[in-house]
Design a protein around this motif. Structure first.
Motif, PDB file in Angstrom:
ATOM      1  N   ASP A  19      22.712 -37.209   5.948  1.00 56.18           N
ATOM      2  CA  ASP A  19      23.315 -36.305   6.938  1.00 56.18           C
ATOM      3  C   ASP A  19      24.409 -37.011   7.731  1.00 56.18           C
ATOM      4  OD1 ASP A  19      21.275 -37.909   8.025  1.00 56.18           O
ATOM      5  OD2 ASP A  19      20.630 -36.399   9.471  1.00 56.18           O
ATOM      6  N   LEU A  20      24.161 -38.256   8.114  1.00 57.53           N
ATOM      7  CA  LEU A  20      25.178 -39.036   8.819  1.00 57.53           C
ATOM      8  C   LEU A  20      26.388 -39.272   7.914  1.00 57.53           C
ATOM      9  CD1 LEU A  20      26.218 -40.733  11.183  1.00 57.53           C
ATOM     10  CD2 LEU A  20      24.937 -42.670  10.248  1.00 57.53           C
ATOM     11  N   HIS A  21      26.122 -39.598   6.666  1.00 62.07           N
ATOM     12  CA  HIS A  21      27.209 -39.812   5.707  1.00 62.07           C
ATOM     13  C   HIS A  21      28.040 -38.540   5.548  1.00 62.07           C
ATOM     14  CE1 HIS A  21      29.170 -40.285   1.776  1.00 62.07           C
ATOM     15  NE2 HIS A  21      29.323 -41.521   2.199  1.00 62.07           N
ATOM     16  N   PHE A  22      27.374 -37.390   5.506  1.00 62.55           N
ATOM     17  CA  PHE A  22      28.059 -36.103   5.390  1.00 62.55           C
ATOM     18  C   PHE A  22      29.006 -35.897   6.580  1.00 62.55           C
ATOM     19  CE2 PHE A  22      28.382 -31.549   6.243  1.00 62.55           C
ATOM     20  CZ  PHE A  22      28.705 -31.033   4.996  1.00 62.55           C
ATOM     21  N   ILE A  23      28.508 -36.155   7.782  1.00 61.64           N
ATOM     22  CA  ILE A  23      29.322 -35.984   8.995  1.00 61.64           C
ATOM     23  C   ILE A  23      30.504 -36.954   8.967  1.00 61.64           C
ATOM     24  CG2 ILE A  23      29.360 -36.216  11.517  1.00 61.64           C
ATOM     25  CD1 ILE A  23      27.854 -33.722  10.545  1.00 61.64           C
ATOM     26  N   LEU A  24      30.267 -38.201   8.565  1.00 64.60           N
ATOM     27  CA  LEU A  24      31.364 -39.179   8.467  1.00 64.60           C
ATOM     28  C   LEU A  24      32.400 -38.732   7.443  1.00 64.60           C
ATOM     29  CD1 LEU A  24      29.351 -42.531   8.656  1.00 64.60           C
ATOM     30  CD2 LEU A  24      30.882 -41.588  10.404  1.00 64.60           C
ATOM     31  N   LEU A  25      31.945 -38.126   6.354  1.00 66.97           N
ATOM     32  CA  LEU A  25      32.859 -37.623   5.325  1.00 66.97           C
ATOM     33  C   LEU A  25      33.708 -36.472   5.873  1.00 66.97           C
ATOM     34  CD1 LEU A  25      33.757 -37.871   2.377  1.00 66.97           C
ATOM     35  CD2 LEU A  25      31.886 -36.327   1.769  1.00 66.97           C
ATOM     36  N   VAL A  26      33.084 -35.554   6.612  1.00 70.58           N
ATOM     37  CA  VAL A  26      33.830 -34.444   7.214  1.00 70.58           C
ATOM     38  C   VAL A  26      34.845 -34.990   8.222  1.00 70.58           C
ATOM     39  CG1 VAL A  26      33.680 -32.400   8.713  1.00 70.58           C
ATOM     40  CG2 VAL A  26      32.036 -32.694   6.854  1.00 70.58           C
ATOM     41  N   LEU A  27      34.398 -35.895   9.100  1.00 69.04           N
ATOM     42  CA  LEU A  27      35.302 -36.461  10.113  1.00 69.04           C
ATOM     43  C   LEU A  27      36.461 -37.206   9.462  1.00 69.04           C
ATOM     44  CD1 LEU A  27      32.704 -37.766  12.735  1.00 69.04           C
ATOM     45  CD2 LEU A  27      34.295 -35.845  13.028  1.00 69.04           C
ATOM     46  N   SER A  28      36.189 -37.955   8.415  1.00 71.29           N
ATOM     47  CA  SER A  28      37.247 -38.691   7.707  1.00 71.29           C
ATOM     48  C   SER A  28      38.232 -37.721   7.058  1.00 71.29           C
ATOM     49  CB  SER A  28      36.649 -39.612   6.640  1.00 71.29           C
ATOM     50  OG  SER A  28      35.815 -40.579   7.247  1.00 71.29           O
ATOM     51  N   THR A  29      37.711 -36.629   6.512  1.00 74.53           N
ATOM     52  CA  THR A  29      38.574 -35.617   5.893  1.00 74.53           C
ATOM     53  C   THR A  29      39.485 -34.986   6.941  1.00 74.53           C
ATOM     54  OG1 THR A  29      36.904 -35.194   4.203  1.00 74.53           O
ATOM     55  CG2 THR A  29      38.573 -33.488   4.511  1.00 74.53           C
TER      56      THR A  29
END
Length: 163
Positions: A19-29
């Motif tokens: 879930d944290l990785h998902f949020i980091l991926l969205v923020l990076s995008t």
């Protein structure tokens, strides 16, 4: 506030902090302003903003509100939009467009039916088959992410009911 459980993660994925990785991926995008392959840019943004993240509050609130709005919406839990790849694209596109889930929910449901009805058609000539393919094949490739994005931007966003 009510507890919101995002139905795209299994218990084992939560243990591995998916879930944290998902949020980091969205923020990076969002920081990148577009899509990239795998999680190639995530590490760069973690390093870049290790000490200070100037857009932290703005992006935290944006992403949190979009996810909570999706979870609180009338979107059925068995919807294809709750598949991880689609959920990622939907969250990013709602963040980019500034639209709310409420304004596109009817169109999402309508497009889901068409995607499922056309899944076996030729993905070279059928946009719904192409989308279906990008849900499953190489979901983390830039091509699949761009395909999903373009579909949402051309087939769903323009039909938004401005609420």
């Amino acid at each position: 506030s009510a507890e919101h459980k995002v139905p795209i993660f299994s218990e084992s994925e939560l243990t591995r902090m998916a879930d944290l990785h998902f949020i980091l991926l969205v923020l990076s995008t969002l920081e990148e302003g577009g899509y990239f392959t795998q999680d190639n840019e995530v590490e760069n943004y973690i390093s870049k903003f290790n000490n200070e993240y100037p857009n932290f509050e703005q992006n935290r609130d944006l992403v949190s509100n979009v996810i909570i709005d999706i979870l609180d919406s009338e979107l059925p839990l068995d919807s294809i939009w709750f598949r991880k790849s689609n959920f990622f694209s939907l969250v990013c596109e709602l963040c980019f467009s500034g639209l709310s889930i409420v304004s596109i929910i009817e169109k999402l449901n309508e497009q889901e039916e068409l995607i499922l009805q056309n899944k076996n058609e030729d993905k070279e000539t059928n946009i719904y088959a192409k989308y279906y393919s990008s849900m499953y094949a190489g979901t983390n490739s830039r091509t699949s992410r761009v395909n999903r994005s373009e579909f949402i931007r051309t087939q769903i966003i323009p039909a938004a009911n401005i609420v």
